[in-house]
Each structure stands twice: as structure tokens, then as C-alpha cells.
Design an enzyme around this catalytic site. Structure first.
Site, mmCIF file in Angstrom:
data_model
loop_
_atom_site.group_PDB
_atom_site.id
_atom_site.type_symbol
_atom_site.label_atom_id
_atom_site.label_comp_id
_atom_site.label_asym_id
_atom_site.label_seq_id
_atom_site.Cartn_x
_atom_site.Cartn_y
_atom_site.Cartn_z
ATOM 1 N N ILE A 61 0.830 -1.204 0.000
ATOM 2 C CA ILE A 61 0.000 0.000 0.000
ATOM 3 C C ILE A 61 0.864 1.254 0.000
ATOM 4 O O ILE A 61 0.594 2.215 -0.728
ATOM 5 C CB ILE A 61 -0.953 0.002 1.211
ATOM 6 C CG1 ILE A 61 -1.883 -1.217 1.156
ATOM 7 C CG2 ILE A 61 -1.770 1.290 1.247
ATOM 8 C CD1 ILE A 61 -2.781 -1.270 -0.062
ATOM 9 N N ASP B 290 10.693 3.510 6.947
ATOM 10 C CA ASP B 290 10.644 2.053 6.889
ATOM 11 C C ASP B 290 11.740 1.487 7.779
ATOM 12 O O ASP B 290 12.508 2.232 8.409
ATOM 13 C CB ASP B 290 10.798 1.554 5.447
ATOM 14 C CG ASP B 290 10.023 0.258 5.201
ATOM 15 O OD1 ASP B 290 10.427 -0.784 5.766
ATOM 16 O OD2 ASP B 290 9.023 0.281 4.465
ATOM 17 N N GLY C 190 -6.318 -2.959 8.161
ATOM 18 C CA GLY C 190 -5.791 -3.981 9.041
ATOM 19 C C GLY C 190 -5.978 -3.656 10.509
ATOM 20 O O GLY C 190 -5.857 -4.531 11.364
ATOM 21 N N SER D 118 -10.645 -1.648 4.648
ATOM 22 C CA SER D 118 -9.952 -2.615 3.802
ATOM 23 C C SER D 118 -10.454 -2.591 2.367
ATOM 24 O O SER D 118 -11.481 -1.985 2.041
ATOM 25 C CB SER D 118 -10.136 -4.022 4.370
ATOM 26 O OG SER D 118 -11.466 -4.471 4.145
ATOM 27 N N CYS D 119 -9.725 -3.289 1.514
ATOM 28 C CA CYS D 119 -10.086 -3.361 0.094
ATOM 29 C C CYS D 119 -11.493 -3.910 -0.104
ATOM 30 O O CYS D 119 -12.314 -3.315 -0.815
ATOM 31 C CB CYS D 119 -9.063 -4.207 -0.659
ATOM 32 S SG CYS D 119 -8.734 -5.819 0.094
ATOM 33 N N ASN D 120 -11.805 -5.040 0.531
ATOM 34 C CA ASN D 120 -13.124 -5.642 0.362
ATOM 35 C C ASN D 120 -14.215 -4.751 0.930
ATOM 36 O O ASN D 120 -15.277 -4.576 0.317
ATOM 37 C CB ASN D 120 -13.161 -7.018 1.019
ATOM 38 C CG ASN D 120 -12.452 -8.075 0.199
ATOM 39 O OD1 ASN D 120 -12.653 -8.177 -1.007
ATOM 40 N ND2 ASN D 120 -11.620 -8.872 0.833
ATOM 41 N N ARG E 105 -8.189 -13.578 -2.384
ATOM 42 C CA ARG E 105 -6.855 -14.004 -2.790
ATOM 43 C C ARG E 105 -6.092 -14.494 -1.553
ATOM 44 O O ARG E 105 -6.324 -14.042 -0.432
ATOM 45 C CB ARG E 105 -6.120 -12.869 -3.502
ATOM 46 C CG ARG E 105 -5.979 -11.586 -2.662
ATOM 47 C CD ARG E 105 -4.694 -11.561 -1.909
ATOM 48 N NE ARG E 105 -4.550 -10.356 -1.105
ATOM 49 C CZ ARG E 105 -4.689 -10.333 0.216
ATOM 50 N NH1 ARG E 105 -5.046 -11.421 0.852
ATOM 51 N NH2 ARG E 105 -4.476 -9.217 0.900
ATOM 52 N N GLY F 66 -18.587 -7.601 6.459
ATOM 53 C CA GLY F 66 -19.922 -7.036 6.618
ATOM 54 C C GLY F 66 -20.012 -6.076 7.795
ATOM 55 O O GLY F 66 -20.409 -4.908 7.646
ATOM 56 N N HIS G 244 -9.456 -10.125 -5.505
ATOM 57 C CA HIS G 244 -10.633 -10.744 -4.895
ATOM 58 C C HIS G 244 -11.777 -10.758 -5.914
ATOM 59 O O HIS G 244 -11.840 -9.917 -6.813
ATOM 60 C CB HIS G 244 -11.096 -9.957 -3.675
ATOM 61 C CG HIS G 244 -10.050 -9.758 -2.628
ATOM 62 N ND1 HIS G 244 -9.370 -10.793 -2.036
ATOM 63 C CD2 HIS G 244 -9.587 -8.623 -2.043
ATOM 64 C CE1 HIS G 244 -8.529 -10.309 -1.128
ATOM 65 N NE2 HIS G 244 -8.635 -8.996 -1.132
ATOM 66 N N ASN H 201 -6.958 -5.827 -4.505
ATOM 67 C CA ASN H 201 -6.682 -5.616 -3.081
ATOM 68 C C ASN H 201 -5.505 -4.677 -2.842
ATOM 69 O O ASN H 201 -5.375 -4.102 -1.767
ATOM 70 C CB ASN H 201 -6.416 -6.944 -2.387
ATOM 71 C CG ASN H 201 -5.331 -7.770 -3.069
ATOM 72 O OD1 ASN H 201 -5.566 -8.319 -4.137
ATOM 73 N ND2 ASN H 201 -4.162 -7.847 -2.459
#
Length: 346
Positions: free
Chosen positions: A17, A38, A115, A144-146, A173, A200, A225, A306
């Protein structure tokens, strides 16, 4: 920062990301990427120097190790926090929750991702729904992506007055493509043990009024996904009426299996052919010719990248927290233009 100054952005974590957020921030006229933080010492950070992006270490100990690996380190996270307006945390799960206390102690606005739990910021973000409630906040969580895809698609139906309740099955995935040699699954399917699966309830953290239940299964592939949805509409509707509802969202792109976009790999190949950075699919890619309406029942399927779908919402979240845009519409329009987001691939 004055009204005309670009917002100074720090990115903590330069993984899947983080590197995509960096590319997107660099494309914005009203933002400046002040640096990337990092702890790695391998190939992942090598492109930063070629791009002229300053690299910072998470701590003085990490700085010593990173310099030993041949990296030029501009300083540590603490030093970078003194130079920025907002931090986008792209570190691994649960690390961002710990970092949140550092950002608060330094008085810096910050964004975490899906996350982390909703409680880390007390606010969950999808630009089309919760931009206004994020305005001026100290922090938000880009879901999140979903969850982003669920909120986008169900919101489109809700705004058209068509949504009563939704039930979805997610084929997830196994891992990110660049880590597929390290783990994932082979020759099996792994169902998420709880119904509803976590996506959900997570969508309800953005819009508590959504009547949504999800089920999920992890599958042995890493590209993207795939979602299947069964929706009870508020009334009988036509297919064209439903498609018009989806078309009203600038971040849902219609695709057609009849045009050869019959599988997720073909859609990813199209993103490469379009010259998208990292082959990014920012949109929900929804199959127009697969969609079916039977009276007040709707059935459809779509693809979720994703690695990319949350990137435009992250850019919008920066604008919401820092006041760069007054409305969701203004921010979304800017982001869509700079990232080349479109409403159809057919």
C-alpha cells in the site's frame, strides 16, 4: 501551512500500500511527499533514491542498520514528524495501532488502514460516504479493500433508493502477489470460520444502516478478490435501472465478459495496457453483462484489486483531515482526474 501551501505528507511503511500511496501523493498538486519511513534493508526501498524521495528510519537503531546496508537515511520518524501535516501509516497489521500513540503525542494528523480496528481512530473512511464526518478530525481509518468495494456498491444502490438488504460471498486471494513465494495456500480452499465474515460488520462501521451479511473463503490465487452478491431490492426494478445506479458512482467501472474481460487476469492485463502505475485497478470492476435482475432480486459480481482500490480513498482522506477540499465531490473529482479513474472499461 497557509491556504495555498501543499499539505506535507509522510508515509510510514513502504510495502504494497505504501508505495502506491506514494505514487498517488506525488500526482497531487495540493500535496507534497515529505518522506517515507521504513525498517527494511532489501530491494523494496532501492527505487526511492531514483525517485528522489527521502528515506527515514523508524528509529535510530534501524537507521544504523539501514545505513549499513547502503541506504542514505535522512533521519528518523521523530524528525520527519516535525516536518509534516499528516502521516499515512501503511505498516503491517497492529503496528499502526502502536504508532498511533506516537502521532498523537506529536500532534500530527494520521491515517491508518483496514488492518487496524475501527477503535484505533474512532472513524472509518470511504470517500463517497464518510468524507464529511472526517473533515477536520485528527485521524481516520481507510477501511480494507473488500470493505471499500462493499460500501461503494451498496451505497450506489442505496442512493438510488433500491437497497433493502445484501448478502455477499467473497473469494479472497491467498496473499499479495509479491509475497506469494513466502506463503499462501495450494490445492485447498479455506473458509473464514465465522458468518458473517468480518467485512460485513466492517462496512457497517462506515454506514451503520447497511443490512449486509458476508461470507468469505480464501482461494489459491494472488491476483485479486472476486465478489458475488445477492441483493433484495426495495421494489421491482429493471436491469438498466440498476446499472444506472452503479454508473452514478465514479469509482465503479463496468466491464463486459463479452469483450474478453472474462476473468480477473484479463482485467489486470488491461490495467497494464492502460499504463496504470503498478497495474492498479482503483475502481470496482463490475460485470455488466453478468448482472441479473429478477423482480426485486439483484445478482451481480465484481473484481477487487486488493493492492489498489483503497489508494484513491486514502488521497481523499488526506484532503478531509487537512481541509484541502470542502466536499467529497471536490476531492473525488481531483483524485479521479490525477489517477485516471474512469466509470467504464467497456
Amino acid at each position: 501551512m497557509t491556504q495555498h501551501d501543499p499539505v506535507r505528507v509522510a508515509i510510514n511503511g513502504y510495502g504494497v500500500i505504501g508505495k502506491r500511496v506514494a505514487t498517488a501523493v506525488l500526482a497531487q498538486k495540493d500535496m507534497r511527499l515529505a518522506g517515507v519511513v521504513d525498517i527494511a534493508t532489501d530491494w523494496r526501498l532501492r527505487p526511492l533514491e531514483e525517485q528522489g524521495i527521502d528515506l527515514y528510519a523508524a528509529s535510530s537503531e534501524h537507521a544504523q542498520t539501514m545505513r549499513g546496508a547502503g541506504f542514505t537515511i535522512a533521519g528518523t520518524l521523530d524528525a520527519l514528524l516535525g516536518q509534516v501535516d499528516v502521516v499515512v501509516d501503511c505498516t503491517p497489521k497492529r503496528i499502526a495501532a502502536q504508532n498511533a500513540e506516537i502521532y498523537r503525542a506529536n500532534g500530527r494528523k494520521f491515517i491508518v488502514h483496514g488492518g487496524e480496528k475501527h477503535d484505533v481512530t474512532g472513524h472509518s473512511f470511504v470517500a463517497e460516504v464518510s468524507f464529511d464526518s472526517a473533515a477536520g478530525r485528527a485521524a481516520t481509518r481507510v477501511v480494507s479493500c473488500n470493505t471499500t468495494s462493499i460500501v461503494r456498491t451498496l451505497t450506489a444502490l442505496k442512493r438510488a433508493g433500491l437497497l433493502k438488504r445484501a448478502r455477499g460471498t467473497l473469494l479472497r486471494r491467498a496473499t499479495d502477489p509479491w509475497e506469494s513465494h513466502l506463503g499462501g495456500i495450494m490445492n485447498t480452499l479455506v473458509p473464514e470460520p465465522d458468518i458473517p465474515s468480518h467485512q460485513g460488520p466492517d462496512a457497517q462501521s462506515v454506514d451503520p444502516q447497511l443490512d449486509v451479511v458476508t461470507m468469505a473463503v480464501k482461494v489459491p490465487q494472488t491476483l485479486a478478490h472476486l465478489h458475488y452478491w445477492s441483493v433484495l431490492l426495495t421494489r421491482n426494478a429493471s436491469k438498466e435501472e440498476v446499472l444506472d445506479a452503479f454508473r452514478a458512482s465514479s469509482r465503479i467501472a463496468l466491464i463486459r465478459a463479452g469483450d474478453g474481460l472474462a476473468a480477473i487476469n484479463t482485467v489486470k492485463e488491461l490495467m497494464a495496457d492502460l499504463g496504470r502505475p503498478h497495474d492498479n485497478l482503483y475502481e470496482v470492476a463490475l460485470w455488466e453483462d453478468m448482472l441479473k435482475v429478477e423482480g426485486d432480486e439483484l445478482f451481480y459480481a465484481y473484481m477487487v484489486d486488493n493492492q489498489a482500490i483503497v489508494i484513491p480513498d486514502t488521497i481523499d482522506a488526506i484532503r478531509a483531515l487537512t481541509g484541502l477540499a470542502r466536499t467529497a465531490e471536490d476531492s473525488i473529482a481531483q483524485t479521479n482526474e490525477t489517477l485516471g479513474i474512469r466509470a467504464a472499461f467497456c
